[in-house]
Design a protein around this motif. Structure first.
Motif, short mmCIF file in Angstrom:
data_model
loop_
_atom_site.label_atom_id
_atom_site.label_comp_id
_atom_site.label_asym_id
_atom_site.label_seq_id
_atom_site.Cartn_x
_atom_site.Cartn_y
_atom_site.Cartn_z
N LEU A 163 2.53 10.57 -9.65
CA LEU A 163 2.55 10.05 -11.17
C LEU A 163 1.18 10.16 -11.77
N ALA A 164 1.01 10.83 -13.05
CA ALA A 164 -0.44 10.68 -13.61
C ALA A 164 -0.55 9.35 -14.39
N ILE A 165 -0.90 8.35 -13.36
CA ILE A 165 -0.89 6.90 -14.15
C ILE A 165 -2.35 6.96 -14.74
N LYS A 166 -2.26 6.32 -15.96
CA LYS A 166 -3.47 6.30 -16.88
C LYS A 166 -3.91 4.94 -16.80
N ALA A 167 -2.90 4.05 -17.02
CA ALA A 167 -3.32 2.44 -16.97
C ALA A 167 -2.47 1.52 -16.19
N VAL A 168 -3.04 0.56 -15.72
CA VAL A 168 -2.47 -0.16 -14.68
C VAL A 168 -2.68 -1.55 -15.21
N ARG A 191 0.76 -1.18 0.02
CA ARG A 191 -0.04 0.02 -0.04
C ARG A 191 0.69 1.27 -0.11
N GLN A 192 1.90 1.12 0.67
CA GLN A 192 2.83 2.24 0.59
C GLN A 192 3.50 2.55 -0.79
N GLN A 193 3.96 1.59 -1.56
CA GLN A 193 4.33 1.88 -2.83
C GLN A 193 3.28 2.32 -3.51
N LEU A 194 1.96 1.68 -3.56
CA LEU A 194 0.83 2.42 -4.16
C LEU A 194 0.57 3.99 -3.96
N ASP A 249 -8.35 -2.26 -2.92
CA ASP A 249 -8.92 -1.15 -2.01
C ASP A 249 -8.22 0.02 -2.66
N ALA A 250 -6.78 0.09 -2.79
CA ALA A 250 -6.16 1.27 -3.52
C ALA A 250 -6.58 1.64 -4.67
N LEU A 251 -6.85 0.63 -5.72
CA LEU A 251 -7.28 1.05 -7.12
C LEU A 251 -8.82 1.67 -6.93
N ALA A 252 -9.51 1.25 -6.06
CA ALA A 252 -10.88 1.67 -5.89
C ALA A 252 -10.68 3.42 -5.51
N HIS A 253 -9.69 3.49 -4.70
CA HIS A 253 -9.45 4.88 -4.24
C HIS A 253 -8.94 5.68 -5.34
N TYR A 254 -7.95 5.41 -6.09
CA TYR A 254 -7.31 6.01 -7.01
C TYR A 254 -8.07 6.00 -8.38
N ARG A 255 -8.51 4.96 -8.80
CA ARG A 255 -9.48 4.92 -9.91
C ARG A 255 -8.69 5.15 -11.29
N PRO A 256 -7.75 4.37 -11.57
CA PRO A 256 -7.07 4.75 -12.84
C PRO A 256 -8.13 4.55 -13.95
N LYS A 289 -13.53 -4.85 -10.85
CA LYS A 289 -12.98 -3.62 -11.00
C LYS A 289 -12.30 -3.62 -12.41
N ALA A 290 -12.04 -4.66 -13.11
CA ALA A 290 -11.12 -4.62 -14.18
C ALA A 290 -11.82 -4.07 -15.41
N SER A 291 -11.04 -3.35 -16.25
CA SER A 291 -11.35 -3.36 -17.59
C SER A 291 -11.36 -4.29 -18.48
N LEU A 292 -10.29 -5.19 -18.24
CA LEU A 292 -10.09 -6.53 -19.08
C LEU A 292 -9.33 -7.38 -18.21
N ILE A 293 -9.60 -8.46 -18.44
CA ILE A 293 -9.11 -9.60 -17.79
C ILE A 293 -8.32 -10.65 -18.81
N THR A 294 -7.15 -11.10 -18.85
CA THR A 294 -6.38 -11.72 -19.87
C THR A 294 -5.90 -13.17 -19.52
N PRO A 295 -7.11 -14.10 -19.03
CA PRO A 295 -6.55 -15.58 -18.55
C PRO A 295 -6.10 -16.06 -19.85
N ASN A 296 -5.21 -17.37 -19.45
CA ASN A 296 -4.88 -18.34 -20.57
C ASN A 296 -6.04 -19.51 -20.09
N LEU A 297 -5.74 -20.43 -20.67
CA LEU A 297 -6.86 -21.69 -20.78
C LEU A 297 -6.68 -22.15 -19.31
#
Length: 301
Positions: free
Chosen positions: A102-107, A92-95, A123-130, A163-171
């Motif tokens: 930084l103006a982060i657009k995509a995560v 969380r401290q790193q986040l 929780d952090a992504l819900a707070h910062y909402r990239p 919360k994801a815009s996209l998930i990329t699972p393999n089979l």
């Protein structure tokens, strides 16, 4: 159900003029604000996957990369010898550090091995909402080593994927997420799309590379669902043992392009072209004794 096929021809040689045109195009798409992409993932001490692969892909595709490290691995081309998880409080401290400055657009989110870590990141992504969140549900390494604890799977389903815009699972990852067998053919892959969307992500890229390994038509087939229609994405199957980090690299390539202003429907086929070239040139590298990495900088070195 609508769909279309995107061809994936591999051009094995790129002239210097083409290389210069590519970077001129990068400069044209950049605004005065540098495109910044964040990777939240584990470190691969061998350099082929994880944070290291993500930052290489970001750089190769014209985005400034920053990172939040969730775990350290003792890892090389032959396997994973150890995993050391970072404490959630320090994650969380790193986040907070990167998002506050930084103006982060995509995560891009990769390896999260513990429930508390997944909750902390969610929780952090819900707070910062990239603007964009790409989740690569890393559970199994290319070598077959299990990277995700069983008790973390439900937390991933409930806390992060919605919360994801996209998930990329393999089979294999899709099978774990849905608690069903690994698909054996494209029809079974398509049958997974609806249940995967039901987990809450706005879009799905189901990667079929493992299925394609034994096919006679030499095509690797993925399926992308944008939330309203299904798209079949094909590329040439490339025979090489050097595929370490392919999943990390594809998801981070998509993230870099989203940071640069591409739409999701534009970023995915462009990222597939990039990973296809990185795989096609992988044998130009001589890294380790096992499954080597893809060539992230095939058009620079």
């Amino acid at each position: 159900m609508n769909g279309h096929s995107i061809p994936g021809r591999i051009s094995r040689h790129r002239s210097s003029d083409t290389f210069l045109r590519q970077f001129e195009e990068v400069n044209r798409t950049m605004t005065n604000e540098t495109p910044i992409a964040l990777t939240i993932a584990g470190s691969d001490s061998g350099g082929g996957a994880g944070i290291q692969a993500d930052l290489k892909a970001f750089s190769a595709l014209g985005a400034y990369g920053c990172s939040v490290i969730t775990a350290l691995t003792a890892q090389n081309t032959q396997g994973v010898q150890g995993i050391f998880d970072v404490e959630p409080a320090f994650i969380r401290q790193q986040l907070d550090s990167v998002f506050s400055d930084l103006a982060i657009k995509a995560v891009k989110v990769g390896m999260l091995s513990q429930p508390d870590v997944i909750t902390t990141v969610a929780d952090a992504l819900a707070h910062y909402r990239p603007a964009y969140l790409v989740v690569d549900p890393v559970m199994v390494a290319t070598s077959g080593d299990v990277l995700l604890h069983q008790n973390a799977i439900e937390t991933l389903r409930q806390s992060l994927i919605p919360k994801a815009s996209l998930i990329t699972p393999n089979l294999h990852e899709a099978a774990v997420l849905l608690d069903r067998p690994v698909p054996k053919n494209p029809d079974q892959m398509i049958d997974m799309i609806g249940p995967l969307l039901a987990l809450g992500s706005r879009a799905i890229l189901l990667k079929g590379g493992h299925l394609s390994a034994g096919n006679s038509d030499d095509k690797a087939t993925d399926f992308y669902h944008d939330g309203s229609s299904l798209h079949r994405l094909e590329s040439n199957w490339i025979k090489t043992v050097n595929t370490h980090g392919t999943g990390c690299t594809l998801s981070s390539a998509i993230t870099a392009l989203l940071a640069r202003g591409y739409s999701m429907s534009e970023a995915i086929p462009e990222a597939k072209k990039y990973i296809a070239q990185a795989i096609a040139h992988a044998d130009q590298l001589s890294i380790g004794e096992g499954s080597g990495p893809v060539h992230h900088f095939y058009n620079i070195w």
